[in-house]
Design a protein around this motif. Structure first.
Motif, PDB file in Angstrom:
ATOM      1  N   LEU A  55       0.795  -1.224   0.000  1.00  0.00           N
ATOM      2  CA  LEU A  55       0.000   0.000   0.000  1.00  0.00           C
ATOM      3  C   LEU A  55       0.830   1.278   0.000  1.00  0.00           C
ATOM      4  O   LEU A  55       0.264   2.369  -0.070  1.00  0.00           O
ATOM      5  CB  LEU A  55      -0.958   0.003   1.197  1.00  0.00           C
ATOM      6  CG  LEU A  55      -1.967  -1.151   1.242  1.00  0.00           C
ATOM      7  CD1 LEU A  55      -2.801  -1.084   2.506  1.00  0.00           C
ATOM      8  CD2 LEU A  55      -2.851  -1.131   0.001  1.00  0.00           C
ATOM      9  N   LEU A  56       2.164   1.141   0.099  1.00  0.00           N
ATOM     10  CA  LEU A  56       3.023   2.322   0.062  1.00  0.00           C
ATOM     11  C   LEU A  56       3.490   2.560  -1.367  1.00  0.00           C
ATOM     12  O   LEU A  56       3.821   1.601  -2.079  1.00  0.00           O
ATOM     13  CB  LEU A  56       4.238   2.129   0.978  1.00  0.00           C
ATOM     14  CG  LEU A  56       3.956   1.886   2.457  1.00  0.00           C
ATOM     15  CD1 LEU A  56       5.271   1.693   3.217  1.00  0.00           C
ATOM     16  CD2 LEU A  56       3.141   3.000   3.072  1.00  0.00           C
ATOM     17  N   ASP A  57       3.520   3.830  -1.779  1.00  0.00           N
ATOM     18  CA  ASP A  57       4.060   4.122  -3.113  1.00  0.00           C
ATOM     19  C   ASP A  57       5.588   3.995  -3.055  1.00  0.00           C
ATOM     20  O   ASP A  57       6.166   3.749  -1.988  1.00  0.00           O
ATOM     21  CB  ASP A  57       3.594   5.477  -3.625  1.00  0.00           C
ATOM     22  CG  ASP A  57       4.086   6.665  -2.799  1.00  0.00           C
ATOM     23  OD1 ASP A  57       5.181   6.584  -2.195  1.00  0.00           O
ATOM     24  OD2 ASP A  57       3.379   7.692  -2.776  1.00  0.00           O
ATOM     25  N   ALA A  58       6.245   4.159  -4.180  1.00  0.00           N
ATOM     26  CA  ALA A  58       7.698   3.944  -4.261  1.00  0.00           C
ATOM     27  C   ALA A  58       8.473   4.865  -3.320  1.00  0.00           C
ATOM     28  O   ALA A  58       9.406   4.420  -2.635  1.00  0.00           O
ATOM     29  CB  ALA A  58       8.181   4.125  -5.699  1.00  0.00           C
ATOM     30  N   ALA A  59       8.081   6.130  -3.260  1.00  0.00           N
ATOM     31  CA  ALA A  59       8.781   7.085  -2.385  1.00  0.00           C
ATOM     32  C   ALA A  59       8.558   6.729  -0.917  1.00  0.00           C
ATOM     33  O   ALA A  59       9.495   6.783  -0.108  1.00  0.00           O
ATOM     34  CB  ALA A  59       8.316   8.510  -2.667  1.00  0.00           C
ATOM     35  N   GLN A  60       7.326   6.377  -0.574  1.00  0.00           N
ATOM     36  CA  GLN A  60       7.039   5.983   0.805  1.00  0.00           C
ATOM     37  C   GLN A  60       7.803   4.714   1.181  1.00  0.00           C
ATOM     38  O   GLN A  60       8.316   4.605   2.291  1.00  0.00           O
ATOM     39  CB  GLN A  60       5.538   5.755   0.998  1.00  0.00           C
ATOM     40  CG  GLN A  60       4.714   7.016   0.975  1.00  0.00           C
ATOM     41  CD  GLN A  60       3.230   6.724   1.005  1.00  0.00           C
ATOM     42  OE1 GLN A  60       2.750   5.761   0.392  1.00  0.00           O
ATOM     43  NE2 GLN A  60       2.488   7.565   1.715  1.00  0.00           N
ATOM     44  N   MET A  61       7.895   3.781   0.246  1.00  0.00           N
ATOM     45  CA  MET A  61       8.618   2.541   0.518  1.00  0.00           C
ATOM     46  C   MET A  61      10.101   2.813   0.743  1.00  0.00           C
ATOM     47  O   MET A  61      10.717   2.218   1.632  1.00  0.00           O
ATOM     48  CB  MET A  61       8.412   1.551  -0.644  1.00  0.00           C
ATOM     49  CG  MET A  61       8.774   0.143  -0.304  1.00  0.00           C
ATOM     50  SD  MET A  61       7.675  -0.478   0.989  1.00  0.00           S
ATOM     51  CE  MET A  61       8.548  -1.964   1.405  1.00  0.00           C
ATOM     52  N   GLN A  62      10.654   3.725  -0.025  1.00  0.00           N
ATOM     53  CA  GLN A  62      12.058   4.095   0.147  1.00  0.00           C
ATOM     54  C   GLN A  62      12.270   4.737   1.529  1.00  0.00           C
ATOM     55  O   GLN A  62      13.241   4.426   2.222  1.00  0.00           O
ATOM     56  CB  GLN A  62      12.488   5.050  -0.955  1.00  0.00           C
ATOM     57  CG  GLN A  62      13.959   5.421  -0.893  1.00  0.00           C
ATOM     58  CD  GLN A  62      14.364   6.317  -2.064  1.00  0.00           C
ATOM     59  OE1 GLN A  62      13.559   6.684  -2.908  1.00  0.00           O
ATOM     60  NE2 GLN A  62      15.626   6.661  -2.106  1.00  0.00           N
ATOM     61  N   THR A  63      11.353   5.596   1.929  1.00  0.00           N
ATOM     62  CA  THR A  63      11.429   6.231   3.247  1.00  0.00           C
ATOM     63  C   THR A  63      11.248   5.190   4.349  1.00  0.00           C
ATOM     64  O   THR A  63      11.960   5.214   5.362  1.00  0.00           O
ATOM     65  CB  THR A  63      10.369   7.337   3.378  1.00  0.00           C
ATOM     66  OG1 THR A  63      10.585   8.303   2.346  1.00  0.00           O
ATOM     67  CG2 THR A  63      10.410   8.009   4.728  1.00  0.00           C
ATOM     68  N   TYR A  64      10.325   4.269   4.154  1.00  0.00           N
ATOM     69  CA  TYR A  64      10.095   3.196   5.125  1.00  0.00           C
ATOM     70  C   TYR A  64      11.370   2.370   5.319  1.00  0.00           C
ATOM     71  O   TYR A  64      11.778   2.097   6.448  1.00  0.00           O
ATOM     72  CB  TYR A  64       8.937   2.315   4.648  1.00  0.00           C
ATOM     73  CG  TYR A  64       8.705   1.087   5.493  1.00  0.00           C
ATOM     74  CD1 TYR A  64       8.225   1.186   6.798  1.00  0.00           C
ATOM     75  CD2 TYR A  64       8.950  -0.187   4.984  1.00  0.00           C
ATOM     76  CE1 TYR A  64       8.000   0.062   7.565  1.00  0.00           C
ATOM     77  CE2 TYR A  64       8.730  -1.316   5.745  1.00  0.00           C
ATOM     78  CZ  TYR A  64       8.252  -1.184   7.038  1.00  0.00           C
ATOM     79  OH  TYR A  64       8.035  -2.309   7.802  1.00  0.00           O
ATOM     80  N   ARG A  65      12.014   2.011   4.222  1.00  0.00           N
ATOM     81  CA  ARG A  65      13.263   1.236   4.311  1.00  0.00           C
ATOM     82  C   ARG A  65      14.370   2.044   4.998  1.00  0.00           C
ATOM     83  O   ARG A  65      15.138   1.490   5.776  1.00  0.00           O
ATOM     84  CB  ARG A  65      13.709   0.800   2.916  1.00  0.00           C
ATOM     85  CG  ARG A  65      12.863  -0.310   2.345  1.00  0.00           C
ATOM     86  CD  ARG A  65      13.421  -0.805   1.017  1.00  0.00           C
ATOM     87  NE  ARG A  65      12.561  -1.819   0.458  1.00  0.00           N
ATOM     88  CZ  ARG A  65      11.929  -1.729  -0.702  1.00  0.00           C
ATOM     89  NH1 ARG A  65      12.090  -0.658  -1.465  1.00  0.00           N
ATOM     90  NH2 ARG A  65      11.153  -2.696  -1.133  1.00  0.00           N
ATOM     91  N   ALA A  66      14.428   3.330   4.707  1.00  0.00           N
ATOM     92  CA  ALA A  66      15.416   4.194   5.376  1.00  0.00           C
ATOM     93  C   ALA A  66      15.143   4.224   6.880  1.00  0.00           C
ATOM     94  O   ALA A  66      16.079   4.214   7.690  1.00  0.00           O
ATOM     95  CB  ALA A  66      15.377   5.600   4.793  1.00  0.00           C
TER      96      ALA A  66
END
Length: 97
Positions: A55-66
């Motif tokens: 449910l996270l877009d690509a930018a959100q997923m990158q932030t989540y991983r960070a």
């Protein structure tokens, strides 16, 4: 002649080990507080669910991983108390959840 019970002697090394243990416990508590100040437990659960459900877009997923990498670095920093900076946008993403 007096009998001395040396089994209860506390050595300098014992005292130093105890101090290190107390310091590590204090740092772990501070680590938890610092992480929860950025992303509390409920937000972490909700973010993990959203990420695993796609449910996270690509930018959100990158932030989540960070954010996950930062949490891992925070836990490692308990050894010396040299806390890493929070990555950009992690707090803002957590606030959505």
């Amino acid at each position: 002649m007096a009998n001395i019970d040396f089994s209860r002697v506390v050595t300098t090394e014992d005292k130093a080990a105890l101090q290190q243990q107390i310091l590590l416990q204090d740092r772990k508590a501070e680590c938890r507080m610092r992480i929860f100040a950025v992303c509390d437990e409920i937000a972490q659960i909700n973010l993990a669910a959203a990420a695993s459900a796609g449910l996270l877009d690509a930018a959100q997923m990158q932030t989540y991983r960070a954010g996950l990498t930062w949490i891992q670095a925070m836990r490692a920093a308990c050894a010396d108390g040299n806390w890493p900076d929070t990555p950009p946008d992690v707090k803002e993403l957590a606030a959505l959840f």
